[in-house]
Design a protein around this motif. Structure first.
Motif, PDB file in Angstrom:
ATOM      1  N   ALA A 162       5.188   3.068 -15.337  1.00 54.96           N
ATOM      2  CA  ALA A 162       5.158   5.214 -14.970  1.00 54.96           C
ATOM      3  C   ALA A 162       3.825   4.697 -15.928  1.00 54.96           C
ATOM      4  O   ALA A 162       2.521   5.438 -15.909  1.00 54.96           O
ATOM      5  N   THR A 163       3.070   4.030 -16.751  1.00 53.31           N
ATOM      6  CA  THR A 163       2.218   3.967 -17.086  1.00 53.31           C
ATOM      7  C   THR A 163       0.872   3.369 -16.380  1.00 53.31           C
ATOM      8  O   THR A 163       0.108   3.598 -16.510  1.00 53.31           O
ATOM      9  N   ILE A 164       1.390   2.008 -15.694  1.00 53.42           N
ATOM     10  CA  ILE A 164       0.356   1.846 -14.185  1.00 53.42           C
ATOM     11  C   ILE A 164       0.267   2.733 -13.985  1.00 53.42           C
ATOM     12  O   ILE A 164      -0.452   3.098 -13.473  1.00 53.42           O
ATOM     13  N   ASN A 165       0.856   3.273 -13.422  1.00 55.95           N
ATOM     14  CA  ASN A 165       1.131   4.751 -12.458  1.00 55.95           C
ATOM     15  C   ASN A 165       0.044   5.537 -12.774  1.00 55.95           C
ATOM     16  O   ASN A 165      -0.830   5.962 -11.903  1.00 55.95           O
ATOM     17  N   GLU A 166       0.486   6.341 -14.091  1.00 53.56           N
ATOM     18  CA  GLU A 166       0.143   6.719 -14.768  1.00 53.56           C
ATOM     19  C   GLU A 166      -2.363   6.801 -14.830  1.00 53.56           C
ATOM     20  O   GLU A 166      -2.598   7.226 -14.371  1.00 53.56           O
ATOM     21  N   LEU A 167      -2.036   5.730 -15.268  1.00 51.43           N
ATOM     22  CA  LEU A 167      -3.274   4.882 -15.395  1.00 51.43           C
ATOM     23  C   LEU A 167      -3.676   5.199 -13.650  1.00 51.43           C
ATOM     24  O   LEU A 167      -5.110   5.668 -13.807  1.00 51.43           O
ATOM     25  N   LYS A 168      -3.515   4.143 -12.917  1.00 44.56           N
ATOM     26  CA  LYS A 168      -4.013   4.799 -11.401  1.00 44.56           C
ATOM     27  C   LYS A 168      -4.311   6.065 -10.822  1.00 44.56           C
ATOM     28  O   LYS A 168      -5.103   5.563 -10.313  1.00 44.56           O
ATOM     29  N   SER A 169      -3.644   6.587 -11.069  1.00 45.65           N
ATOM     30  CA  SER A 169      -4.054   8.069 -11.136  1.00 45.65           C
ATOM     31  C   SER A 169      -5.094   8.730 -11.720  1.00 45.65           C
ATOM     32  O   SER A 169      -5.504   9.602 -10.717  1.00 45.65           O
ATOM     33  N   LYS A 170      -4.945   8.656 -12.473  1.00 46.08           N
ATOM     34  CA  LYS A 170      -5.843   9.383 -13.687  1.00 46.08           C
ATOM     35  C   LYS A 170      -7.518   8.100 -12.960  1.00 46.08           C
ATOM     36  O   LYS A 170      -8.558   8.846 -13.110  1.00 46.08           O
ATOM     37  N   ILE A 171      -7.742   6.661 -12.268  1.00 44.52           N
ATOM     38  CA  ILE A 171      -8.867   6.508 -11.560  1.00 44.52           C
ATOM     39  C   ILE A 171      -9.347   6.953 -10.021  1.00 44.52           C
ATOM     40  O   ILE A 171     -10.488   7.551  -9.941  1.00 44.52           O
ATOM     41  N   ARG A 172      -7.601   7.039  -9.984  1.00 45.60           N
ATOM     42  CA  ARG A 172      -7.641   7.833  -7.986  1.00 45.60           C
ATOM     43  C   ARG A 172      -8.413   9.569  -8.689  1.00 45.60           C
ATOM     44  O   ARG A 172      -9.470   9.999  -8.053  1.00 45.60           O
ATOM     45  N   GLY A 173      -7.936  10.379  -9.652  1.00 45.56           N
ATOM     46  CA  GLY A 173      -8.891  11.334  -9.919  1.00 45.56           C
ATOM     47  C   GLY A 173     -10.214  11.143 -10.894  1.00 45.56           C
ATOM     48  O   GLY A 173     -11.118  11.862  -9.682  1.00 45.56           O
ATOM     49  N   TYR A 174     -10.677  10.522 -11.284  1.00 48.41           N
ATOM     50  CA  TYR A 174     -12.304  10.131 -11.460  1.00 48.41           C
ATOM     51  C   TYR A 174     -13.212   9.817 -10.412  1.00 48.41           C
ATOM     52  O   TYR A 174     -14.068  10.146 -10.192  1.00 48.41           O
ATOM     53  N   ASN A 175     -12.499   9.222  -8.754  1.00 43.28           N
ATOM     54  CA  ASN A 175     -13.150   8.628  -8.154  1.00 43.28           C
ATOM     55  C   ASN A 175     -13.408   9.766  -7.522  1.00 43.28           C
ATOM     56  O   ASN A 175     -14.511   9.985  -6.780  1.00 43.28           O
ATOM     57  N   ASN A 176     -12.381  10.209  -7.406  1.00 45.41           N
ATOM     58  CA  ASN A 176     -12.029  11.602  -6.785  1.00 45.41           C
ATOM     59  C   ASN A 176     -13.365  13.028  -7.115  1.00 45.41           C
ATOM     60  O   ASN A 176     -13.788  13.181  -6.569  1.00 45.41           O
TER      61      ASN A 176
END
Length: 112
Positions: free
Chosen positions: A29-43
């Motif tokens: 869950a933590t890994i997915n949350e961090l990856k999601s935030k990274i995708r958001g920042y890249n967007n």
């Protein structure tokens, strides 16, 4: 007494397995949350690049100076890059921690 010892061992093993499953779920869950935030920042960064390109084009067409505006874009993008770097470092720590746990488990089973 042997039956009680056996049941205690089964209970202990089940409890350990449940704890490991909980830990693995939290880690994922933590890994997915961090990856999601990274995708958001890249967007967000891509939107800034697009807006920056449009502003440069319009300014050139109208012979305007856009240095201050570009500085603001650069500052925003740099801030996003720092946030992405921090999140990637957290991911690396989680990966390192997971590798350490796997190594410990491998050692444990080698001894047995």
């Amino acid at each position: 007494m042997a039956l009680n010892d056996f049941l205690d061992k089964v209970f202990e093993t089940s409890a350990n397995a449940m704890d490991k499953a909980k830990d693995a779920t939290k880690r994922l869950a933590t890994i997915n949350e961090l990856k999601s935030k990274i995708r958001g920042y890249n967007n967000d960064k891509n939107k800034l690049f697009t807006q920056m390109g449009m502003d440069v084009y319009l300014a050139k067409k109208q012979n305007q100076n856009i240095d201050e505006k570009m500085d603001a874009f650069v500052s925003q993008i740099d801030t996003i890059n720092v946030r992405i770097k921090d999140l990637k470092e957290k991911l690396a720590l989680i990966d390192a921690d997971e590798s350490e746990v796997v190594a410990e488990q491998e050692e444990k089973y080698e001894i047995m």
